[in-house]
Design an enzyme around this catalytic site. Structure first.
Site, PDB file in Angstrom:
ATOM      1  N   ASN A 201       0.851  -1.197   0.000  1.00  9.82           N
ATOM      2  CA  ASN A 201       0.000   0.000   0.000  1.00  9.82           C
ATOM      3  C   ASN A 201       0.884   1.244   0.000  1.00  9.82           C
ATOM      4  OD1 ASN A 201       0.601   0.817   2.838  1.00  9.82           O
ATOM      5  ND2 ASN A 201      -0.335  -1.167   3.248  1.00  9.82           N
ATOM      6  N   ASP A 297      -4.415 -10.071  13.005  1.00  7.54           N
ATOM      7  CA  ASP A 297      -4.577  -8.656  13.354  1.00  7.54           C
ATOM      8  C   ASP A 297      -3.638  -8.338  14.525  1.00  7.54           C
ATOM      9  OD1 ASP A 297      -5.532  -6.171  14.504  1.00  7.54           O
ATOM     10  OD2 ASP A 297      -7.206  -6.383  13.118  1.00  7.54           O
TER      11      ASP A 297
HETATM   12  O1  PMT Z   1       2.896   6.085   6.511  1.00  6.02           O
HETATM   13  P1  PMT Z   1       2.332   7.413   6.039  1.00  6.02           P
HETATM   14  O2  PMT Z   1       2.501   7.611   4.549  1.00  6.02           O
HETATM   15  O3  PMT Z   1       2.830   8.570   6.854  1.00  6.02           O
HETATM   16  O4  PMT Z   1       0.731   7.359   6.245  1.00  6.02           O
HETATM   17  C1  PMT Z   1       0.217   7.292   7.537  1.00  6.02           C
HETATM   18  C2  PMT Z   1      -0.967   6.303   7.641  1.00  6.02           C
HETATM   19  C3  PMT Z   1      -2.133   6.816   6.820  1.00  6.02           C
HETATM   20  C4  PMT Z   1      -0.531   4.929   7.118  1.00  6.02           C
HETATM   21  C5  PMT Z   1      -1.312   6.186   9.168  1.00  6.02           C
HETATM   22  O5  PMT Z   1      -1.696   7.454   9.642  1.00  6.02           O
HETATM   23  C6  PMT Z   1      -2.427   5.191   9.396  1.00  6.02           C
HETATM   24  O6  PMT Z   1      -3.596   5.465   9.288  1.00  6.02           O
HETATM   25  N1  PMT Z   1      -2.022   3.930   9.743  1.00  6.02           N
HETATM   26  C7  PMT Z   1      -2.945   2.785   9.865  1.00  6.02           C
HETATM   27  C8  PMT Z   1      -3.322   2.283   8.508  1.00  6.02           C
HETATM   28  C9  PMT Z   1      -4.234   1.100   8.591  1.00  6.02           C
HETATM   29  O7  PMT Z   1      -3.816  -0.009   8.348  1.00  6.02           O
HETATM   30  O8  PMT Z   1      -5.443   1.367   8.999  1.00  6.02           O
HETATM   31  P2  PMT Z   1      -6.645   0.277   9.142  1.00  6.02           P
HETATM   32  O9  PMT Z   1      -7.861   1.099   9.414  1.00  6.02           O
HETATM   33  O10 PMT Z   1      -6.660  -0.649   7.986  1.00  6.02           O
HETATM   34  O11 PMT Z   1      -6.216  -0.559  10.431  1.00  6.02           O
HETATM   35  C10 PMT Z   1      -6.663  -0.247  11.733  1.00  6.02           C
HETATM   36  C11 PMT Z   1      -5.601  -0.554  12.767  1.00  6.02           C
HETATM   37  O12 PMT Z   1      -5.359  -1.957  12.777  1.00  6.02           O
HETATM   38  C12 PMT Z   1      -4.246   0.109  12.526  1.00  6.02           C
HETATM   39  O13 PMT Z   1      -3.716   0.509  13.772  1.00  6.02           O
HETATM   40  C13 PMT Z   1      -3.402  -1.011  11.918  1.00  6.02           C
HETATM   41  O14 PMT Z   1      -2.013  -0.862  12.243  1.00  6.02           O
HETATM   42  C14 PMT Z   1      -3.989  -2.225  12.620  1.00  6.02           C
HETATM   43  N2  PMT Z   1      -3.870  -3.491  11.896  1.00  6.02           N
HETATM   44  C15 PMT Z   1      -4.520  -3.692  10.718  1.00  6.02           C
HETATM   45  C16 PMT Z   1      -4.450  -4.919  10.095  1.00  6.02           C
HETATM   46  C17 PMT Z   1      -3.677  -5.949  10.692  1.00  6.02           C
HETATM   47  N3  PMT Z   1      -3.580  -7.130  10.126  1.00  6.02           N
HETATM   48  N4  PMT Z   1      -3.046  -5.721  11.855  1.00  6.02           N
HETATM   49  C18 PMT Z   1      -3.121  -4.517  12.468  1.00  6.02           C
HETATM   50  O15 PMT Z   1      -2.522  -4.315  13.534  1.00  6.02           O
END
Ligand code: PMT
Length: 393
Positions: A201, A297
């Site tokens: 991504n 996760d």
């Molecule tokens: O890296 P940059 O270019 O500076 O951009 C920053 C960002 C947009 C990446 C950052 O601010 C951000 O939003 N990071 C989380 C991105 C994400 O994966 O969001 P999500 O809504 O899909 O996931 C929710 C949470 O679950 C996040 O804390 C993620 O780390 C976590 N997750 C998701 C999937 C997984 N398998 N394991 C996780 O821990």
């Protein structure tokens, strides 16, 4: 010591004096000549309860308190608004008026709240001046993005008085995460399809790295688990480089219970190819189907640990930000979630700017669009305050 330069944002500094005084802080004000074109010294005198200083080598003012004494008196110097001109002078070590002279003489921390037109803020020379001052230990508060008095929109608006006051009082009082162990994930993951291709991504890692820097600055002992990024790792922290979500899981979950805080800023792939080919996949036909399987996760696994740290997740959304973020916080059992819009023109992935809506069980706070470094500092302060509240509850 509040230094006020000549900019339309000078009116906000009157409110800043009021807020600082309310917190029991003694304030003296130094105004540049051009600042007086925007707000009268009488306003600052009435609010601060002290005479306002503006002239260097003026017999009357020097008798009252000379410029060296003013510099010695201050526990902190904050210049708000800090104009491009004053920033340029300070970066060269010029001392041709009272404010620049006492800033040069000051041995206490110096804070700048820049305020200028967005094009002036973006100019290479201003960026260089700011970088130079920061490398000399000068702290920056803001600027923020938004509509400007000149009719343009962008980064350059002075931070609000409340933001400056909070940044000053919290950062001068102590290091809010002193000796706390903080584990942070940053960047994307890469999910291999074959030896040469992967699914990933647009995460650049800038947000997570800024958080690591801010946590370090707040006194924390930081471990950063980083996906593949093109960023210089912050100095003086432990860094573990990983590639896939499974590697990130293995680097985070087994060690998480030794930490006080986990912040999941990484954009972890939810799925990985079910079948990773040992050889490069060959072209065949007009369509190709890739079967995916769920990744573990990470943030939810950390939050499910028996001795879990204070867990902060992120939510990256293209729609219905607030609902999705709150649902993620509840379903993953997080202490806090920082939600950001992604896929738009400003902020989110691979941008220097971002804005966050931060939620916790009984509260929320909007952090306005600004550079990720400044945003990370605000987030760290919020996390420190919530952790403190949780520990004392
Ligand atoms: O890296 P940059 O270019 O500076 O951009 C920053 C960002 C947009 C990446 C950052 O601010 C951000 O939003 N990071 C989380 C991105 C994400 O994966 O969001 P999500 O809504 O899909 O996931 C929710 C949470 O679950 C996040 O804390 C993620 O780390 C976590 N997750 C998701 C999937 C997984 N398998 N394991 C996780 O821990």
């Amino acid at each position: 010591m509040l230094g006020v330069c000549g900019g339309i944002a000078a009116y906000k500094s009157a409110e800043l004096v009021r807020l600082l005084k309310k917190r029991g802080i003694e304030v003296r004000v130094v105004m540049t000549e051009s600042a007086k074109q925007f707000v009268t010294p009488l306003t600052f005198q009435a609010l601060s309860g002290n005479p306002v200083h503006s002239r260097l080598l003026d017999a009357d003012e020097e008798n009252a308190m000379g410029h060296i004494n003013l510099a010695r008196w201050a526990d902190a110097v904050v210049i708000a608004p800090a104009t491009a001109n004053m920033i340029a002078k300070l970066s060269c070590g010029l001392a041709d008026d009272l404010l620049s002279t006492l800033s040069l003489a000051a041995e206490c921390p110096i804070y700048l709240a820049p305020a200028m037109n967005q094009a002036m803020w973006r100019k290479a020379v201003t960026r260089e001046n700011i970088a130079r001052l920061q490398s000399h230990g000068v702290h920056l508060i803001g600027p923020e993005a938004g509509d400007q008095a000149c009719g343009e929109t962008g980064l350059g608006r002075m931070a609000e008085a409340e933001t400056i006051c909070a940044a000053l009082t919290e950062s001068t009082s102590d290091k809010p995460l002193l000796n706390k162990k903080v584990l942070i994930s940053a960047g994307p993951t890469r999910e291999a399809l074959d030896p040469v291709r992967y699914i990933s991504n647009r995460s650049s890692g800038k947000m997570g790295y800024a958080i690591a820097n801010a946590a370090k600055k707040a006194g924390a002992l930081v471990t950063l688990i980083s996906g593949p990024v093109n960023l210089q790792p912050p100095g003086d922290i432990e860094i573990v480089n990983v590639e896939s979500a499974e590697q990130m899981y293995d680097a985070i979950v087994p060690r998480a219970q030794d930490f006080d805080i986990y912040i999941g800023a990484a954009a972890v792939a939810d799925y990985r190819p079910a079948d990773v080919r040992a050889q490069k996949i060959k072209k065949q036909g007009e369509e190709s189907v890739i079967k995916l399987q769920r990744n573990p996760d990470i943030v939810a696994s950390v939050a499910a640990l028996e001795h879990k740290p204070f867990v902060v997740g992120f939510a990256a959304e293209t729609d219905d930000l607030e609902n999705y973020a709150k649902n993620k916080m509840l379903s993953k059992n997080l202490d806090m979630i920082a939600a950001n819009w992604v896929g738009g023109k400003q902020g989110g992935f691979d941008s220097d700017l971002n804005a966050l809506k931060v939620f916790w069980r009984h509260g929320q706070k909007d952090l306005a669009m600004t550079d990720k470094r400044h945003l990370a500092e605000q987030l760290i302060r919020l996390i420190a305050a919530r952790l403190n509240e949780k520990n004392t509850a």
